[in-house]
Design an enzyme around this catalytic site. Sequence first.
Site, PDB file in Angstrom:
ATOM      1  N   ASP A  35       0.789  -1.138   0.102  1.00  0.00           N
ATOM      2  CA  ASP A  35      -0.001  -0.168   0.024  1.00  0.00           C
ATOM      3  C   ASP A  35       0.729   1.175  -0.049  1.00  0.00           C
ATOM      4  OD1 ASP A  35      -3.320   0.461   0.850  1.00  0.00           O
ATOM      5  OD2 ASP A  35      -1.866   2.104   1.182  1.00  0.00           O
ATOM      6  N   ASN A  91     -12.841  -3.129   2.774  1.00  0.00           N
ATOM      7  CA  ASN A  91     -13.833  -2.250   2.924  1.00  0.00           C
ATOM      8  C   ASN A  91     -14.873  -2.000   1.852  1.00  0.00           C
ATOM      9  OD1 ASN A  91     -12.532  -0.815   5.069  1.00  0.00           O
ATOM     10  ND2 ASN A  91     -11.117   0.024   3.890  1.00  0.00           N
ATOM     11  N   GLN A  98     -14.045   2.811   1.782  1.00  0.00           N
ATOM     12  CA  GLN A  98     -13.518   2.344   0.699  1.00  0.00           C
ATOM     13  C   GLN A  98     -13.286   3.773  -0.262  1.00  0.00           C
ATOM     14  OE1 GLN A  98     -16.051  -0.381  -1.736  1.00  0.00           O
ATOM     15  NE2 GLN A  98     -14.286  -0.998  -3.343  1.00  0.00           N
ATOM     16  N   VAL A 100     -10.944   3.023  -3.382  1.00  0.00           N
ATOM     17  CA  VAL A 100     -10.504   2.471  -4.570  1.00  0.00           C
ATOM     18  C   VAL A 100     -11.758   1.543  -5.063  1.00  0.00           C
ATOM     19  CG1 VAL A 100      -9.165   1.399  -6.189  1.00  0.00           C
ATOM     20  CG2 VAL A 100      -8.382   3.073  -4.391  1.00  0.00           C
ATOM     21  N   HIS A 104     -10.406  -5.118  -3.359  1.00  0.00           N
ATOM     22  CA  HIS A 104      -8.984  -5.528  -2.714  1.00  0.00           C
ATOM     23  C   HIS A 104      -8.924  -5.928  -1.293  1.00  0.00           C
ATOM     24  CE1 HIS A 104      -9.825  -1.084  -2.220  1.00  0.00           C
ATOM     25  NE2 HIS A 104      -9.146  -1.094  -1.158  1.00  0.00           N
ATOM     26  N   ILE A 105      -7.979  -6.580  -0.699  1.00  0.00           N
ATOM     27  CA  ILE A 105      -8.232  -7.299   0.459  1.00  0.00           C
ATOM     28  C   ILE A 105      -6.886  -6.459   1.072  1.00  0.00           C
ATOM     29  CG2 ILE A 105      -7.927  -8.870   2.032  1.00  0.00           C
ATOM     30  CD1 ILE A 105      -9.032  -9.980  -1.259  1.00  0.00           C
ATOM     31  N   HIS A 106      -7.151  -5.725   2.111  1.00  0.00           N
ATOM     32  CA  HIS A 106      -5.848  -5.122   2.963  1.00  0.00           C
ATOM     33  C   HIS A 106      -5.261  -6.321   3.562  1.00  0.00           C
ATOM     34  CE1 HIS A 106      -6.774  -0.647   2.316  1.00  0.00           C
ATOM     35  NE2 HIS A 106      -8.166  -1.285   2.116  1.00  0.00           N
TER      36      HIS A 106
HETATM   37  P1  5GP Z   1      -9.658   1.443   0.202  1.00  0.00           P
HETATM   38  O1  5GP Z   1      -9.631   2.629   1.197  1.00  0.00           O
HETATM   39  O2  5GP Z   1     -10.342   1.558  -0.996  1.00  0.00           O
HETATM   40  O3  5GP Z   1     -10.128   0.278   1.052  1.00  0.00           O
HETATM   41  O4  5GP Z   1      -8.173   1.115   0.061  1.00  0.00           O
HETATM   42  C1  5GP Z   1      -7.396   1.659  -1.194  1.00  0.00           C
HETATM   43  C2  5GP Z   1      -5.937   1.536  -0.664  1.00  0.00           C
HETATM   44  O5  5GP Z   1      -5.205   1.785  -1.866  1.00  0.00           O
HETATM   45  C3  5GP Z   1      -5.693   2.684   0.185  1.00  0.00           C
HETATM   46  O6  5GP Z   1      -5.031   2.088   1.675  1.00  0.00           O
HETATM   47  C4  5GP Z   1      -4.525   3.550  -0.510  1.00  0.00           C
HETATM   48  O7  5GP Z   1      -3.092   4.112   0.246  1.00  0.00           O
HETATM   49  C5  5GP Z   1      -4.083   2.511  -1.531  1.00  0.00           C
HETATM   50  N1  5GP Z   1      -3.708   3.048  -2.659  1.00  0.00           N
HETATM   51  C6  5GP Z   1      -4.328   4.237  -3.721  1.00  0.00           C
HETATM   52  N2  5GP Z   1      -4.038   4.316  -4.767  1.00  0.00           N
HETATM   53  C7  5GP Z   1      -2.410   3.720  -4.632  1.00  0.00           C
HETATM   54  C8  5GP Z   1      -1.476   3.402  -5.669  1.00  0.00           C
HETATM   55  O8  5GP Z   1      -1.547   3.996  -6.453  1.00  0.00           O
HETATM   56  N3  5GP Z   1      -0.500   2.614  -5.376  1.00  0.00           N
HETATM   57  C9  5GP Z   1      -0.504   1.707  -4.346  1.00  0.00           C
HETATM   58  N4  5GP Z   1       0.420   0.869  -4.024  1.00  0.00           N
HETATM   59  N5  5GP Z   1      -1.855   1.903  -3.188  1.00  0.00           N
HETATM   60  C10 5GP Z   1      -2.633   2.683  -3.388  1.00  0.00           C
END
Ligand code: 5GP
Length: 116
Positions: A35, A91, A98, A100, A104-106
Site C-alpha cells: 500500500d 472495505n 472504500q 478505490v 481489494h483485500i488489505h
Molecule cells: P480502500 O480505502 O479503498 O479500502 O483502500 C485503497 C488503498 O489503496 C488505500 O489504502 C490507498 O493507500 C491505496 N492506494 C491508492 N492508490 C494507490 C496506488 O497508486 N498505489 C498503491 N500501492 N496503493 C494505492
Amino acid sequence: MTDSHDKNCVFCKIIDGLIPSERLYEDDKMIIIRDIQPKAKIHLLMIPKEHYKDITSLDQRTAEDLGLCLLKLKELSPVLGIDGGFRLIINRGERAGQTVFHLHIHILAGGGLIGF
Ligand code: 5GP
Ligand code: ZN
C-alpha cells in the site's frame, strides 16, 4: 457478472503496468503490492486482476476465485514476512472507507495491531 477492466481505475492501471508498483506476488488471478500509504508496519494489498467494484459484486464463480486467492496466503505468508500473524480487511462502500472501487483485500501485519 464481471465488470472486466476499467480504464479509469487506479488498480486496473497498476495491474496493466500503467502505474508503477512493487509487486510482491503475481499469478493469473491476482497481484499483491505494498500500500502506498501504509497504516501498519506491513500493509499489503491483494488485488484480484478482474475488476469487481466491491465484495458485493461477486457471484458464485468469482467468489470461488477470491477464495482461491485467499488460500494462497498459507504458502505466501513466510515469503511476504507475515507468518507471525496478519489481519485482513475489506472495505465496502464509501461509508466504510472504500476509496478505490476495485475489490481489494488489505493485509496488515508486522506487530502492534490492536486486538478487537
Ligand atoms: P480502500 O480505502 O479503498 O479500502 O483502500 C485503497 C488503498 O489503496 C488505500 O489504502 C490507498 O493507500 C491505496 N492506494 C491508492 N492508490 C494507490 C496506488 O497508486 N498505489 C498503491 N500501492 N496503493 C494505492
Ligand atoms: Zn479496476
